[in-house]
Design a protein around this motif. Structure first.
Motif, mmCIF file in Angstrom:
data_model
loop_
_atom_site.group_PDB
_atom_site.id
_atom_site.type_symbol
_atom_site.label_atom_id
_atom_site.label_comp_id
_atom_site.label_asym_id
_atom_site.label_seq_id
_atom_site.Cartn_x
_atom_site.Cartn_y
_atom_site.Cartn_z
ATOM 1 N N VAL A 238 173.580 61.256 20.185
ATOM 2 C CA VAL A 238 173.009 61.117 21.524
ATOM 3 C C VAL A 238 173.661 62.118 22.469
ATOM 4 C CG1 VAL A 238 172.870 59.580 23.533
ATOM 5 C CG2 VAL A 238 172.245 58.731 21.264
ATOM 6 N N GLY A 239 174.978 62.258 22.378
ATOM 7 C CA GLY A 239 175.671 63.235 23.214
ATOM 8 C C GLY A 239 175.186 64.656 22.943
ATOM 9 N N ALA A 240 175.005 64.986 21.677
ATOM 10 C CA ALA A 240 174.543 66.332 21.312
ATOM 11 C C ALA A 240 173.121 66.589 21.817
ATOM 12 C CB ALA A 240 174.603 66.516 19.802
ATOM 13 N N VAL A 241 172.255 65.607 21.687
ATOM 14 C CA VAL A 241 170.869 65.750 22.153
ATOM 15 C C VAL A 241 170.841 65.925 23.663
ATOM 16 C CG1 VAL A 241 168.662 64.539 22.428
ATOM 17 C CG2 VAL A 241 169.805 64.549 20.205
ATOM 18 N N GLU A 242 171.611 65.124 24.366
ATOM 19 C CA GLU A 242 171.622 65.217 25.826
ATOM 20 C C GLU A 242 172.210 66.540 26.303
ATOM 21 O OE1 GLU A 242 173.375 61.544 27.149
ATOM 22 O OE2 GLU A 242 171.538 60.430 26.729
ATOM 23 N N ARG A 243 173.170 67.080 25.562
ATOM 24 C CA ARG A 243 173.742 68.384 25.945
ATOM 25 C C ARG A 243 172.744 69.519 25.764
ATOM 26 N NH1 ARG A 243 178.156 66.034 23.612
ATOM 27 N NH2 ARG A 243 177.814 67.035 21.596
ATOM 28 N N THR A 244 171.765 69.363 24.862
ATOM 29 C CA THR A 244 170.774 70.423 24.681
ATOM 30 C C THR A 244 169.835 70.509 25.869
ATOM 31 O OG1 THR A 244 169.085 69.052 23.585
ATOM 32 C CG2 THR A 244 170.755 70.105 22.165
ATOM 33 N N GLY A 245 169.684 69.385 26.611
ATOM 34 C CA GLY A 245 168.799 69.364 27.764
ATOM 35 C C GLY A 245 167.321 69.255 27.414
ATOM 36 N N ARG A 246 167.017 69.062 26.126
ATOM 37 C CA ARG A 246 165.608 68.975 25.724
ATOM 38 C C ARG A 246 164.985 67.629 26.063
ATOM 39 N NH1 ARG A 246 165.769 71.093 19.635
ATOM 40 N NH2 ARG A 246 167.113 69.287 19.565
ATOM 41 N N GLU A 247 165.793 66.605 26.171
ATOM 42 C CA GLU A 247 165.295 65.268 26.489
ATOM 43 C C GLU A 247 166.130 64.691 27.627
ATOM 44 O OE1 GLU A 247 162.834 63.368 25.193
ATOM 45 O OE2 GLU A 247 162.203 64.786 23.676
ATOM 46 N N PRO A 248 165.494 64.106 28.612
ATOM 47 C CA PRO A 248 166.269 63.446 29.668
ATOM 48 C C PRO A 248 167.046 62.271 29.090
ATOM 49 C CG PRO A 248 163.945 63.649 30.278
ATOM 50 C CD PRO A 248 164.071 64.055 28.842
ATOM 51 N N ALA A 249 168.216 62.026 29.620
ATOM 52 C CA ALA A 249 169.033 60.910 29.147
ATOM 53 C C ALA A 249 168.250 59.604 29.241
ATOM 54 C CB ALA A 249 170.309 60.822 29.970
ATOM 55 N N GLY A 250 168.304 58.818 28.209
ATOM 56 C CA GLY A 250 167.665 57.507 28.198
ATOM 57 C C GLY A 250 166.171 57.526 27.966
ATOM 58 N N ARG A 251 165.580 58.664 27.639
ATOM 59 C CA ARG A 251 164.130 58.746 27.488
ATOM 60 C C ARG A 251 163.650 58.334 26.102
ATOM 61 N NH1 ARG A 251 160.278 63.316 26.701
ATOM 62 N NH2 ARG A 251 158.327 62.501 27.474
ATOM 63 N N TYR A 252 164.541 58.062 25.203
ATOM 64 C CA TYR A 252 164.166 57.766 23.833
ATOM 65 C C TYR A 252 164.933 56.548 23.335
ATOM 66 C CZ TYR A 252 168.281 60.690 23.620
ATOM 67 O OH TYR A 252 169.507 61.221 23.859
ATOM 68 N N LEU A 253 164.399 55.929 22.310
ATOM 69 C CA LEU A 253 165.010 54.749 21.713
ATOM 70 C C LEU A 253 166.196 55.166 20.859
ATOM 71 C CD1 LEU A 253 164.893 51.700 20.991
ATOM 72 C CD2 LEU A 253 163.407 52.351 19.087
ATOM 73 N N ARG A 254 167.307 54.497 21.051
ATOM 74 C CA ARG A 254 168.503 54.725 20.234
ATOM 75 C C ARG A 254 168.900 53.398 19.643
ATOM 76 N NH1 ARG A 254 170.962 57.399 25.484
ATOM 77 N NH2 ARG A 254 169.911 55.581 26.241
ATOM 78 N N MET A 255 168.993 53.325 18.312
ATOM 79 C CA MET A 255 169.335 52.042 17.709
ATOM 80 C C MET A 255 169.887 52.209 16.310
ATOM 81 S SD MET A 255 165.613 50.518 16.741
ATOM 82 C CE MET A 255 165.640 49.993 15.051
ATOM 83 N N ILE A 256 170.571 51.183 15.879
ATOM 84 C CA ILE A 256 171.001 51.042 14.497
ATOM 85 C C ILE A 256 170.343 49.754 14.023
ATOM 86 C CG2 ILE A 256 172.950 50.636 12.948
ATOM 87 C CD1 ILE A 256 174.688 52.045 15.103
ATOM 88 N N SER A 257 169.556 49.845 12.988
ATOM 89 C CA SER A 257 168.891 48.638 12.500
ATOM 90 C C SER A 257 169.595 48.141 11.242
ATOM 91 C CB SER A 257 167.396 48.897 12.225
ATOM 92 O OG SER A 257 167.246 49.900 11.239
ATOM 93 N N LEU A 258 169.635 46.838 11.109
ATOM 94 C CA LEU A 258 170.268 46.183 9.965
ATOM 95 C C LEU A 258 169.231 45.387 9.210
ATOM 96 C CD1 LEU A 258 173.310 44.741 11.927
ATOM 97 C CD2 LEU A 258 173.216 46.889 10.678
ATOM 98 N N LEU A 259 169.358 45.368 7.890
ATOM 99 C CA LEU A 259 168.407 44.601 7.095
ATOM 100 C C LEU A 259 168.761 43.122 7.045
ATOM 101 C CD1 LEU A 259 167.747 47.000 4.100
ATOM 102 C CD2 LEU A 259 166.313 46.572 6.095
ATOM 103 N N GLU A 260 170.041 42.815 6.971
ATOM 104 C CA GLU A 260 170.492 41.442 6.925
ATOM 105 C C GLU A 260 171.714 41.295 7.811
ATOM 106 O OE1 GLU A 260 171.638 40.260 3.014
ATOM 107 O OE2 GLU A 260 169.863 41.096 2.117
ATOM 108 N N LEU A 261 171.932 40.103 8.258
ATOM 109 C CA LEU A 261 173.101 39.838 9.062
ATOM 110 C C LEU A 261 174.054 38.877 8.355
ATOM 111 C CD1 LEU A 261 173.825 41.082 11.688
ATOM 112 C CD2 LEU A 261 172.697 39.225 12.879
ATOM 113 N N SER A 262 173.810 38.646 7.062
ATOM 114 C CA SER A 262 174.563 37.623 6.319
ATOM 115 C C SER A 262 176.032 37.962 6.142
ATOM 116 C CB SER A 262 173.925 37.375 4.962
ATOM 117 O OG SER A 262 173.930 38.563 4.188
ATOM 118 N N ASP A 263 176.376 39.213 6.018
ATOM 119 C CA ASP A 263 177.778 39.591 5.818
ATOM 120 C C ASP A 263 178.276 40.278 7.032
ATOM 121 O OD1 ASP A 263 178.334 38.576 3.206
ATOM 122 O OD2 ASP A 263 176.943 40.086 2.464
#
Length: 97
Positions: free
Chosen positions: A72-97
């Protein structure tokens, strides 16, 4: 917990490179939803062999969070996308462990 900056860093960096995570251009322009998995087979994370699943999951989550923050820091430093204009996430398949 294993030291993320030591034991598994090189293996995780190699895994991220093979998944093409480090190619910033693969994230732009994005479709309405695009997700690039870190790994798809257990053999991809065989370097955790013998470690408790909870420990491996924690290392993977910490690595992913740090990688996402760096990206995210690298993308924002390029200036190609305004900060916060895109979805940033880590998705998990299970939460059991």
């Amino acid at each position: 917990m294993s030291n993320l900056d030591g034991t598994f860093t090189s293996a995780l960096d190699a895994l991220a490179a093979s998944a093409e995570w480090s190619d910033i251009d693969s994230y732009h322009p994005s479709s309405p939803f695009d997700e690039i998995p870190l790994y798809s087979r257990d053999s991809d994370v065989a370097f955790f062999d013998g470690r408790p699943i909870r420990e491996a999951n924690e290392v993977l989550l910490r690595y992913s969070a740090r990688f996402l923050a760096d990206l995210v820091g690298a993308v924002e430093r390029t200036g190609r996308e305004p900060a916060g204009r895109y979805l940033r996430m880590i998705s998990l398949l299970e939460l059991s462990d």
